[in-house]
Design a protein around this motif. Structure first.
Motif, PDB file in Angstrom:
ATOM      1  N   TYR A   1      -7.818   8.491   0.387  1.00 19.96           N
ATOM      2  CA  TYR A   1      -6.516   9.040  -0.004  1.00 19.96           C
ATOM      3  C   TYR A   1      -5.470   7.939  -0.131  1.00 19.96           C
ATOM      4  O   TYR A   1      -5.355   7.066   0.733  1.00 19.96           O
ATOM      5  N   LYS A   2      -4.717   8.006  -1.217  1.00 21.57           N
ATOM      6  CA  LYS A   2      -3.650   7.037  -1.466  1.00 21.57           C
ATOM      7  C   LYS A   2      -2.295   7.705  -1.663  1.00 21.57           C
ATOM      8  O   LYS A   2      -1.259   7.134  -1.314  1.00 21.57           O
ATOM      9  N   ASN A   3      -2.288   8.887  -2.246  1.00 24.72           N
ATOM     10  CA  ASN A   3      -1.030   9.601  -2.498  1.00 24.72           C
ATOM     11  C   ASN A   3      -0.730  10.484  -1.282  1.00 24.72           C
ATOM     12  O   ASN A   3      -1.011  11.680  -1.267  1.00 24.72           O
ATOM     13  N   ILE A   4      -0.172   9.868  -0.254  1.00 29.06           N
ATOM     14  CA  ILE A   4      -0.014  10.508   1.047  1.00 29.06           C
ATOM     15  C   ILE A   4       1.434  10.938   1.270  1.00 29.06           C
ATOM     16  O   ILE A   4       2.373  10.190   0.993  1.00 29.06           O
TER      17      ILE A   4
ATOM     18  N   ALA B   1      -0.048   1.169   9.262  1.00 30.72           N
ATOM     19  CA  ALA B   1      -1.415   1.350   8.761  1.00 30.72           C
ATOM     20  C   ALA B   1      -1.460   1.220   7.245  1.00 30.72           C
ATOM     21  O   ALA B   1      -2.351   0.562   6.681  1.00 30.72           O
ATOM     22  N   SER B   2      -0.487   1.840   6.575  1.00 32.10           N
ATOM     23  CA  SER B   2      -0.473   1.779   5.112  1.00 32.10           C
ATOM     24  C   SER B   2      -0.288   0.344   4.623  1.00 32.10           C
ATOM     25  O   SER B   2      -0.906  -0.075   3.639  1.00 32.10           O
ATOM     26  N   MET B   3       0.546  -0.426   5.319  1.00 33.78           N
ATOM     27  CA  MET B   3       0.757  -1.820   4.930  1.00 33.78           C
ATOM     28  C   MET B   3      -0.497  -2.654   5.193  1.00 33.78           C
ATOM     29  O   MET B   3      -0.874  -3.502   4.374  1.00 33.78           O
ATOM     30  N   ASP B   4      -1.151  -2.397   6.313  1.00 34.13           N
ATOM     31  CA  ASP B   4      -2.372  -3.154   6.632  1.00 34.13           C
ATOM     32  C   ASP B   4      -3.468  -2.920   5.606  1.00 34.13           C
ATOM     33  O   ASP B   4      -4.299  -3.807   5.356  1.00 34.13           O
ATOM     34  N   TYR B   5      -3.488  -1.726   5.012  1.00 32.95           N
ATOM     35  CA  TYR B   5      -4.538  -1.383   4.042  1.00 32.95           C
ATOM     36  C   TYR B   5      -4.050  -1.487   2.590  1.00 32.95           C
ATOM     37  O   TYR B   5      -4.766  -1.108   1.659  1.00 32.95           O
ATOM     38  N   GLY B   6      -2.827  -1.983   2.414  1.00 33.86           N
ATOM     39  CA  GLY B   6      -2.319  -2.202   1.070  1.00 33.86           C
ATOM     40  C   GLY B   6      -2.015  -0.926   0.301  1.00 33.86           C
ATOM     41  O   GLY B   6      -2.078  -0.899  -0.930  1.00 33.86           O
TER      42      GLY B   6
ATOM     43  N   TYR C   1       0.847   2.019  -0.534  1.00 33.50           N
ATOM     44  CA  TYR C   1       2.289   2.291  -0.482  1.00 33.50           C
ATOM     45  C   TYR C   1       2.532   3.786  -0.302  1.00 33.50           C
ATOM     46  O   TYR C   1       2.023   4.609  -1.065  1.00 33.50           O
ATOM     47  N   ILE C   2       3.293   4.126   0.732  1.00 31.36           N
ATOM     48  CA  ILE C   2       3.694   5.523   0.935  1.00 31.36           C
ATOM     49  C   ILE C   2       5.167   5.641   0.581  1.00 31.36           C
ATOM     50  O   ILE C   2       6.035   5.065   1.247  1.00 31.36           O
ATOM     51  N   ASP C   3       5.448   6.365  -0.484  1.00 23.87           N
ATOM     52  CA  ASP C   3       6.813   6.516  -0.982  1.00 23.87           C
ATOM     53  C   ASP C   3       7.631   7.364  -0.013  1.00 23.87           C
ATOM     54  O   ASP C   3       7.193   8.440   0.414  1.00 23.87           O
ATOM     55  N   SER C   4       8.825   6.875   0.330  1.00 28.27           N
ATOM     56  CA  SER C   4       9.690   7.629   1.250  1.00 28.27           C
ATOM     57  C   SER C   4      10.095   8.984   0.674  1.00 28.27           C
ATOM     58  O   SER C   4      10.428   9.912   1.418  1.00 28.27           O
ATOM     59  N   SER C   5      10.039   9.107  -0.655  1.00 30.20           N
ATOM     60  CA  SER C   5      10.388  10.397  -1.269  1.00 30.20           C
ATOM     61  C   SER C   5       9.300  11.443  -1.046  1.00 30.20           C
ATOM     62  O   SER C   5       9.497  12.621  -1.332  1.00 30.20           O
ATOM     63  N   ASN C   6       8.166  11.010  -0.531  1.00 27.32           N
ATOM     64  CA  ASN C   6       7.079  11.943  -0.207  1.00 27.32           C
ATOM     65  C   ASN C   6       7.106  12.369   1.263  1.00 27.32           C
ATOM     66  O   ASN C   6       6.147  12.944   1.767  1.00 27.32           O
ATOM     67  N   MET C   7       8.195  12.041   1.947  1.00 28.89           N
ATOM     68  CA  MET C   7       8.357  12.410   3.354  1.00 28.89           C
ATOM     69  C   MET C   7       9.476  13.429   3.494  1.00 28.89           C
ATOM     70  O   MET C   7      10.476  13.373   2.780  1.00 28.89           O
TER      71      MET C   7
ATOM     72  N   ASP D   1       5.099  20.246  -5.142  1.00 30.61           N
ATOM     73  CA  ASP D   1       5.917  19.681  -6.222  1.00 30.61           C
ATOM     74  C   ASP D   1       5.725  18.170  -6.350  1.00 30.61           C
ATOM     75  O   ASP D   1       5.874  17.603  -7.434  1.00 30.61           O
ATOM     76  N   LYS D   2       5.406  17.514  -5.232  1.00 29.26           N
ATOM     77  CA  LYS D   2       5.204  16.065  -5.250  1.00 29.26           C
ATOM     78  C   LYS D   2       3.779  15.683  -5.660  1.00 29.26           C
ATOM     79  O   LYS D   2       3.468  14.500  -5.791  1.00 29.26           O
ATOM     80  N   ASN D   3       2.928  16.681  -5.829  1.00 29.72           N
ATOM     81  CA  ASN D   3       1.536  16.439  -6.215  1.00 29.72           C
ATOM     82  C   ASN D   3       0.812  15.546  -5.214  1.00 29.72           C
ATOM     83  O   ASN D   3       0.025  14.665  -5.568  1.00 29.72           O
ATOM     84  N   ILE D   4       1.099  15.798  -3.948  1.00 25.57           N
ATOM     85  CA  ILE D   4       0.476  15.048  -2.854  1.00 25.57           C
ATOM     86  C   ILE D   4      -0.986  15.473  -2.721  1.00 25.57           C
ATOM     87  O   ILE D   4      -1.331  16.638  -2.907  1.00 25.57           O
ATOM     88  N   ASP D   5      -1.866  14.523  -2.344  1.00 23.93           N
ATOM     89  CA  ASP D   5      -3.259  14.932  -2.132  1.00 23.93           C
ATOM     90  C   ASP D   5      -3.671  14.888  -0.660  1.00 23.93           C
ATOM     91  O   ASP D   5      -4.769  15.330  -0.307  1.00 23.93           O
TER      92      ASP D   5
END
Length: 333
Positions: A176-179, A201-206, A208-214, A233-237
């Motif tokens: 999963y990448k779109n978190i 964790a996201s930075m260690d694995y390269g 990017y978690i967009d703050s707009s998805n929080m 609406d954010k199409n999160i997976d």
């Protein structure tokens, strides 16, 4: 040897009033009357039970635990474990439920002093204004990160930053990448530390978690349910939800909208409550090890009561309990 009639006479109240004060069966008695009865019982060395013995000796076997909402299964789970270990050491646990209402520190301290509680566990951020002196003199122990300070003693808590790291790492390792993240309240230290761990964790694995998805919630079912539309609406997976109660709301929202959990969207949660095994699909969640937390808390209280020595901070490592709410996302790249 003094009896209850002697206490009533000395305090200038009825025998019934003395009984109600000493047995704490009526909260409508004024503080002034209560104090007169307690003072009279103390001066006469009236010891009909453990409570009166505590009045005379200023040492008892009662510990209070303060929670914001007894209906929330997270707090009832903590109480269950605390009660078990308290009984092993012959302590009696009283529950004070604030019902999510603010409790000023002076009122809280008065409750502890007036009822001869030997220590107290705080799992509630609604107590405001506690000083270091309040904490030390009254053996107050925090079972959560009470504030944003790096408190060094009188705290037993889960490692929230590590828990956040484990959760996001788990999602990334399953493709999963779109978190998205359903956070806790902005004012809570545990939410901030879980977020910090997740971002690390996201930075260690390269990834990017967009703050707009929080989105911030309040650890409630209702907030979880309402946030469902936000993530669609954010199409999160995949979602990292900071509370099982909020996750239950998310799950029901997705079910009502015919979204298959574990396939179309995955959820990893926090707390590992017993409902996680009952609901469908089973909820993958971070376990805070409440049993060990409770044992360490009772041991800390016992040491403070008997030795009076400062207590070191105890941090409990979390672990992931895997169930069906997180699938595996295969990339076609």
């Amino acid at each position: 040897m003094a009896n209850i009639k002697d206490v009533a006479k000395k305090a200038g109240v009825s025998i019934t009033t003395v009984s109600m004060v000493l047995n704490k069966t009526n909260n409508k008695i004024s503080d002034a009357t209560r104090q007169k009865v307690i003072k009279a019982a103390h001066e006469l060395n009236y010891n009909p039970n453990n409570y009166a013995k505590a009045l005379a000796s200023k040492k008892g076997n009662s510990i209070m635990v303060v929670i914001p909402d007894i209906v929330n299964p997270f707090y009832s789970s903590i109480i269950k474990q605390l009660t078990y270990f308290a009984r092993e050491k012959d302590y009696f646990l009283y529950i004070y439920n604030t019902n999510n209402k603010l409790l000023q520190s002076k009122d809280f301290v008065n409750i502890l002093k007036n009822n001869y509680f030997m220590a107290s566990f705080v799992v509630d951020r609604n107590i405001v204004g506690l000083t270091e002196n309040d904490i030390k003199k009254n053996n107050i122990i925090f079972l959560d990160e009470y504030d944003f300070t790096d408190r060094k003693n009188n705290i037993v808590t889960g490692n929230n930053e590590k828990g956040g790291y484990l959760a996001v790492e788990y999602l990334i390792k399953r493709g999963y990448k779109n978190i998205g993240m359903l956070l806790g309240p902005r004012s809570t230290a545990n939410s901030s530390r879980r977020l910090s761990g997740g971002i690390k964790a996201s930075m260690d694995y390269g990834i990017y978690i967009d703050s707009s998805n929080m989105i911030h919630g309040d650890y409630s079912y209702e907030e979880g349910y309402k946030s469902g539309r936000f993530f669609i609406d954010k199409n999160i997976d995949a979602i990292f939800s900071f509370s099982d109660m909020s996750s239950y709301g998310l799950i029901n929202y997705f079910k009502e909208n015919n979204i298959t959990i574990g396939k179309e969207i995955s959820i990893i949660s926090y707390d590992n409550l017993f409902f996680d095994d009952i609901i469908t699909p089973g909820l993958t969640s971070i376990d805070q090890n409440l049993k060990l937390l409770a044992k360490e808390a009772i041991d800390m209280a016992d040491n403070l009561i008997n030795d009076g020595k400062p207590a070191e901070k105890v941090v409990i490592d979390p672990r992931i309990v895997e169930r069906e709410s997180v699938g595996i996302k295969y990339e076609n790249s």
